[in-house]
Motif scaffolding. Sequence first.
Motif, PDB file in Angstrom:
ATOM      1  N   LYS A   1     -18.382   6.417  26.543  1.00 42.24           N
ATOM      2  CA  LYS A   1     -19.085   5.290  26.092  1.00 42.24           C
ATOM      3  C   LYS A   1     -17.771   4.693  24.990  1.00 42.24           C
ATOM      4  N   ASN A   2     -17.751   3.335  24.767  1.00 45.23           N
ATOM      5  CA  ASN A   2     -17.068   2.824  23.853  1.00 45.23           C
ATOM      6  C   ASN A   2     -15.338   3.044  24.043  1.00 45.23           C
TER       7      ASN A   2
ATOM      8  N   HIS B   1      -8.622  16.092  10.573  1.00 46.74           N
ATOM      9  CA  HIS B   1      -9.225  15.296  11.533  1.00 46.74           C
ATOM     10  C   HIS B   1      -9.659  14.115  10.634  1.00 46.74           C
ATOM     11  N   MET B   2     -10.370  14.391   9.682  1.00 40.24           N
ATOM     12  CA  MET B   2     -11.074  13.274   8.755  1.00 40.24           C
ATOM     13  C   MET B   2      -9.843  12.258   8.424  1.00 40.24           C
ATOM     14  N   SER B   3      -8.632  13.097   7.885  1.00 43.70           N
ATOM     15  CA  SER B   3      -7.649  12.069   7.565  1.00 43.70           C
ATOM     16  C   SER B   3      -7.082  11.305   8.745  1.00 43.70           C
ATOM     17  N   ASN B   4      -7.089  11.794   9.921  1.00 41.41           N
ATOM     18  CA  ASN B   4      -6.719  10.838  10.958  1.00 41.41           C
ATOM     19  C   ASN B   4      -7.913   9.878  11.446  1.00 41.41           C
ATOM     20  N   ILE B   5      -9.057  10.351  11.229  1.00 43.14           N
ATOM     21  CA  ILE B   5     -10.128   9.279  11.704  1.00 43.14           C
ATOM     22  C   ILE B   5     -10.029   8.278  10.769  1.00 43.14           C
ATOM     23  N   SER B   6      -9.594   8.468   9.330  1.00 40.64           N
ATOM     24  CA  SER B   6      -9.718   7.496   8.140  1.00 40.64           C
ATOM     25  C   SER B   6      -8.366   6.497   8.574  1.00 40.64           C
ATOM     26  N   GLU B   7      -7.350   7.045   9.028  1.00 45.96           N
ATOM     27  CA  GLU B   7      -6.042   6.317   9.271  1.00 45.96           C
ATOM     28  C   GLU B   7      -6.255   5.567  10.245  1.00 45.96           C
ATOM     29  N   LYS B   8      -6.921   5.870  11.401  1.00 43.51           N
ATOM     30  CA  LYS B   8      -7.237   5.424  12.708  1.00 43.51           C
ATOM     31  C   LYS B   8      -8.077   3.809  12.437  1.00 43.51           C
ATOM     32  N   LEU B   9      -9.184   4.282  11.651  1.00 48.10           N
ATOM     33  CA  LEU B   9     -10.362   3.295  11.398  1.00 48.10           C
ATOM     34  C   LEU B   9      -9.738   2.364  10.231  1.00 48.10           C
ATOM     35  N   GLN B  10      -8.629   2.645   9.449  1.00 45.47           N
ATOM     36  CA  GLN B  10      -8.085   1.972   8.294  1.00 45.47           C
ATOM     37  C   GLN B  10      -9.174   1.847   7.425  1.00 45.47           C
ATOM     38  N   VAL B  11      -9.718   3.052   7.102  1.00 46.09           N
ATOM     39  CA  VAL B  11     -10.527   3.224   5.732  1.00 46.09           C
ATOM     40  C   VAL B  11     -10.155   4.205   4.617  1.00 46.09           C
ATOM     41  N   CYS B  12     -10.894   4.581   3.702  1.00 46.12           N
ATOM     42  CA  CYS B  12     -10.243   5.266   2.548  1.00 46.12           C
ATOM     43  C   CYS B  12     -10.908   6.634   2.720  1.00 46.12           C
ATOM     44  N   ASN B  13     -12.410   6.789   3.158  1.00 42.30           N
ATOM     45  CA  ASN B  13     -12.918   8.161   3.050  1.00 42.30           C
ATOM     46  C   ASN B  13     -14.056   8.286   4.185  1.00 42.30           C
ATOM     47  N   ALA B  14     -14.634   9.474   4.156  1.00 45.65           N
ATOM     48  CA  ALA B  14     -15.668   9.753   5.307  1.00 45.65           C
ATOM     49  C   ALA B  14     -16.889   8.642   5.384  1.00 45.65           C
ATOM     50  N   LYS B  15     -17.365   8.377   4.354  1.00 47.52           N
ATOM     51  CA  LYS B  15     -18.494   7.477   4.202  1.00 47.52           C
ATOM     52  C   LYS B  15     -18.083   6.032   4.758  1.00 47.52           C
ATOM     53  N   GLN B  16     -17.079   5.721   4.640  1.00 47.34           N
ATOM     54  CA  GLN B  16     -16.583   4.307   4.995  1.00 47.34           C
ATOM     55  C   GLN B  16     -16.147   4.575   6.467  1.00 47.34           C
ATOM     56  N   ALA B  17     -15.689   5.708   6.881  1.00 51.62           N
ATOM     57  CA  ALA B  17     -15.396   5.818   8.371  1.00 51.62           C
ATOM     58  C   ALA B  17     -16.476   5.826   9.234  1.00 51.62           C
ATOM     59  N   VAL B  18     -17.814   6.450   8.816  1.00 52.85           N
ATOM     60  CA  VAL B  18     -18.797   6.681   9.381  1.00 52.85           C
ATOM     61  C   VAL B  18     -19.532   5.086   9.514  1.00 52.85           C
ATOM     62  N   TYR B  19     -19.552   4.469   8.605  1.00 56.82           N
ATOM     63  CA  TYR B  19     -19.821   2.959   8.457  1.00 56.82           C
ATOM     64  C   TYR B  19     -19.008   2.001   9.360  1.00 56.82           C
ATOM     65  N   GLU B  20     -17.632   2.212   9.485  1.00 56.01           N
ATOM     66  CA  GLU B  20     -16.604   1.349  10.272  1.00 56.01           C
ATOM     67  C   GLU B  20     -16.856   1.923  11.849  1.00 56.01           C
TER      68      GLU B  20
ATOM     69  N   GLN C   1     -19.583   2.925  13.160  1.00 57.77           N
ATOM     70  CA  GLN C   1     -20.849   2.235  13.672  1.00 57.77           C
ATOM     71  C   GLN C   1     -20.865   0.759  13.753  1.00 57.77           C
ATOM     72  N   ARG C   2     -19.857   0.155  13.205  1.00 55.37           N
ATOM     73  CA  ARG C   2     -19.590  -1.241  13.169  1.00 55.37           C
ATOM     74  C   ARG C   2     -18.888  -1.688  14.541  1.00 55.37           C
ATOM     75  N   GLN C   3     -17.998  -0.691  14.772  1.00 53.78           N
ATOM     76  CA  GLN C   3     -17.234  -0.906  15.982  1.00 53.78           C
ATOM     77  C   GLN C   3     -18.055  -0.195  17.309  1.00 53.78           C
ATOM     78  N   GLY C   4     -19.251   0.232  16.996  1.00 54.94           N
ATOM     79  CA  GLY C   4     -19.926   0.818  18.266  1.00 54.94           C
ATOM     80  C   GLY C   4     -19.362   2.048  18.692  1.00 54.94           C
ATOM     81  N   ILE C   5     -18.570   2.758  18.059  1.00 53.47           N
ATOM     82  CA  ILE C   5     -17.998   3.950  18.315  1.00 53.47           C
ATOM     83  C   ILE C   5     -19.036   5.080  18.219  1.00 53.47           C
ATOM     84  N   LEU C   6     -19.900   4.958  17.278  1.00 54.82           N
ATOM     85  CA  LEU C   6     -21.183   5.809  16.821  1.00 54.82           C
ATOM     86  C   LEU C   6     -22.307   5.392  17.341  1.00 54.82           C
TER      87      LEU C   6
END
Length: 219
Positions: free
Chosen positions: A22-23, A193-212, A214-219
């Motif tokens: 998916k996605n 992995h979390m560092s790579n995730i944050s970089e790919k989603l262009q956010v600063c931390n894990a909480k923002q990564a989850v939010y982003e 979800q916003r993109q429909g990845i989660l």
Amino acid sequence: MELEKLLGDVQGLSYAYFAAPKNREVTPLIVSNYPSRWLKAYKNANYHLIDPIIHHGLKSCAPFAWSDALQACGNDKGLELFRRSSQYRICFGATFTLHDAGGMFSSLSLCDSGQQADFERRMADQQGQIQMALIRFHGRLLSLRTVDELFPESQNGPLSARELGVLKLVMMGKVYREIALMCAISERTVKFHMSNISEKLQVCNAKQAVYEAQRQGIL
């Protein structure tokens, strides 16, 4: 073929197994005995992107008749695609769906060029057997290949399968130590992995990564 063996008494019908993460914009895996000319045209033109059966299946957890999907379809291109498939005697059918825990969607579509009433009765009588055939075939594929091996281009998507798994655990409230134990990796690797995730989603931390995500429909 293994899928035909699993279908057992349902053999004799035309079938199409479809699977994709998916996605992810990837080439789906399709195992089918549909006419080769139609399959080639379908794959070459990426018709799955407008296929009303696939679109309906992505939103459905229960088996459905193709007529239900067509009735809900608001896309003229999708309806035209279905009219085109009727030239290959792919006219009416039923689709069974599976949404697995790893973010994969798969479906098993069956159709018959005979009497529609007889086909619908057959589907109703054997729906349990057909659903189990889909579950077993899907499980068999994933036991032989990883998602990244089945869909190598998905590694170029927003997140790899491993990164997506880590982020799902973060979303569930797991701390890095727990994630490391659950994934059988080191805590340092989790942070990597979390560092790579944050970089790919262009956010600063894990909480923002989850939010982003979800916003993109990845989660």
